[in-house]
Design a protein around this motif. Structure first.
Motif: not given
Length: 498
Positions: A377-382, A289-300, A239-241, A100-107
């Protein structure tokens, strides 16, 4: 109502200035310790225990309890951002958090992990507050026979639950079991598969193994893409996270279900938060799950994070009500209680109500404090993900080496990490899932110990697994799991002929 009044009294104890400060300090240290691979809650609590000698017992246990609980939050950060789990439970978080982070959604990945951890922990704490002693007594019904039967179900199902190719999933599981057999026999103390090497007598250390299979194997893969440009914006704001309402609707039922499951697993002696995270993720595989687990699913992410935090809260039930620690960290906390002159057990709730209910109330407090710190601390971690790949390779390698060395205090841990990294890289290149291997290593030692004890009780007669109601139910589930693929194959053949 009596428990509610006692809990309110506990909040009166926990909300004193010194106890709030202790909870906040424990929360901050727990996040830091959890995010650093190779340390974990056990080492963190053990290192801080001497500092609490002159503390008031209630204040001391509040700080250590907050550290233990918030450690579950911190372990997810390195797993999501650089694919190196901070501790055992975060292994499952990396399966969906890192993609999920690699999809550009680390926050959003970090936000999902934090809110799921909060919800799972909240459920575990509510159950602990109102049914703690009762649940602890229920956990006592899980003797060696019941635990062995339960773990047989888990060991049988993981190969089919993870990986697109069931055969490869089973092979990975079997390799994990073989690795877990290295070292001293847990029951008789007989050395096995040590090949004359004294280091192997203690078995393969888990933390360097996981860091190598999950983290260093990624470094080897990154070597091919060292000129890649990070897809993550540098100036990402809090807020972007935030996740969308739709994402919250996806994670909420998962967090509730995993929270209930994790709490139950937490009360079982020897199970721990790692088993809770694996179980939560495995159960989610059975749901849509809306997306397959292992691909960046929120449910996972939600499944394992809620389960491990709930298990951490649930582990206090047997610790306080029965004096039975559910993990190594629990054993250190038990030692602290005895050091302060307190005797855990059913009488602790009546003889030291200020202590018990102050601790339980402080967990609620630590949950809120940790969530607030985690969001800030999310913005700093990202920003970690904005570092170019060619610079990330030496940084991640250093983290892997330091984490492996600190967990074993020897170069042996580093060697294990390097070899495990090569194994993980080869498995990834060949399409073999690494998650079943790691899960098998975690569960095999617990399973073997309970299985051997069960056979010692019955004189080697397997009928003992069908004599007790709980174990009989687990054995029926096991038979169904084994027969389901065979039955499905026969049915498809018959249907095809028609």
């Amino acid at each position: 109502m009596e428990n509610l009044n006692l809990l309110l009294h506990g909040f009166g104890v926990a909300l004193s200035v010194e106890n709030i400060g202790a909870a906040a300090l424990g929360a901050v240290l727990g996040i830091i310790v959890g995010a650093m691979p190779g340390i974990g809650s056990l080492a963190g609590v053990a290192l801080l225990l001497p500092l609490t000698y002159k503390f008031n017992p209630t204040t001391a246990i509040i700080m250590l309890g907050a550290l233990y609980y918030s450690n579950m939050f911190g372990g997810a950060y390195s797993a999501i951002l650089i694919n190196i789990p901070g501790d055992g439970p975060a292994v499952m978080t990396s399966l969906d958090g890192y993609p999920m982070a690699q999809k550009g959604k680390p926050g959003q990945a970090l936000f999902t992990a934090n809110i799921s951890s909060f919800l799972g922990g909240l459920i575990g704490m509510i159950i602990l507050a109102f049914t703690g002693p009762l649940l602890a007594r229920l956990g006592l019904h899980f003797g060696p026979v019941e635990m062995a039967a339960l773990l047989m179900v888990a060991m049988t199902s993981i190969g089919w639950l993870m990986g697109e190719n069931p055969t490869k999933g089973v092979i990975s599981t079997m390799v994990g079991i073989l690795i877990a057999c290295i070292g001293m026999d847990a029951v008789t103390g007989t050395p096995r598969y040590h090949f004359g090497n004294t280091y192997l007598l203690g078995g393969i250390p888990f933390t360097p193994l996981v860091i190598g299979i999950v983290g260093f194997s990624r470094v080897m893969g990154l070597m091919k893409r060292r000129k890649d440009v990070p897809p993550v914006p540098v100036n990402l704001k809090l807020k972007d996270s935030f996740i969308t309402k739709q994402d919250f609707k996806r994670l909420f039922p998962v967090a509730v279900r995993s929270g209930l499951l994790g709490t139950f697993i937490g009360i079982l002696p020897g199970a721990g938060a790692t088993t809770g995270a694996f179980a939560g993720y495995a159960v989610q595989k059975k749901f849509k799950s809306q997306e397959p687990l292992g691909t960046g699913a929120v449910e996972g992410i939600a499944a394992c994070e809620a389960a491990n935090n709930a298990a951490a809260a649930g582990a206090f039930s047997p610790l306080l009500a029965l004096g039975i620690p559910g993990s190594g960290t629990g054993a250190v906390l038990l030692g602290g209680l005895m050091m302060w002159g307190l005797n855990p057990g059913p009488l602790l709730f009546t003889t030291n109500p200020d202590f018990v209910w102050g601790l339980i109330a402080s967990l609620f407090l630590a949950n809120i404090i940790t969530l607030g710190i985690a969001f800030c601390i999310i913005p700093f971690l990202v920003k970690i993900l904005s570092v170019p790949t060619r610079y990330m390779i030496p940084v991640i390698t250093t983290v892997c080496i330091v984490g492996s060395f600190s967990s074993t205090n020897s170069v042996y841990g580093v060697i294990v990490m390097l070899l495990a990294g090569c194994l993980g890289y080869l498995m990834n290149q060949s399409g073999y899932p690494t998650a079943p291997l790691v899960l098998a290593i975690v569960l095999s030692k617990i399973f073997e110990t309970n299985l051997r004890r069960a056979f010692l009780m019955s004189g080697g007669n397997p009928v003992i697994f069908f004599k007790q109601p709980l174990s009989a139910v687990f054995m029926c589930i096991l038979i169904i799991l084994i027969m389901a693929p065979v039955t499905r194959g026969i049915w498809n053949k018959v249907k095809g002929r028609k």
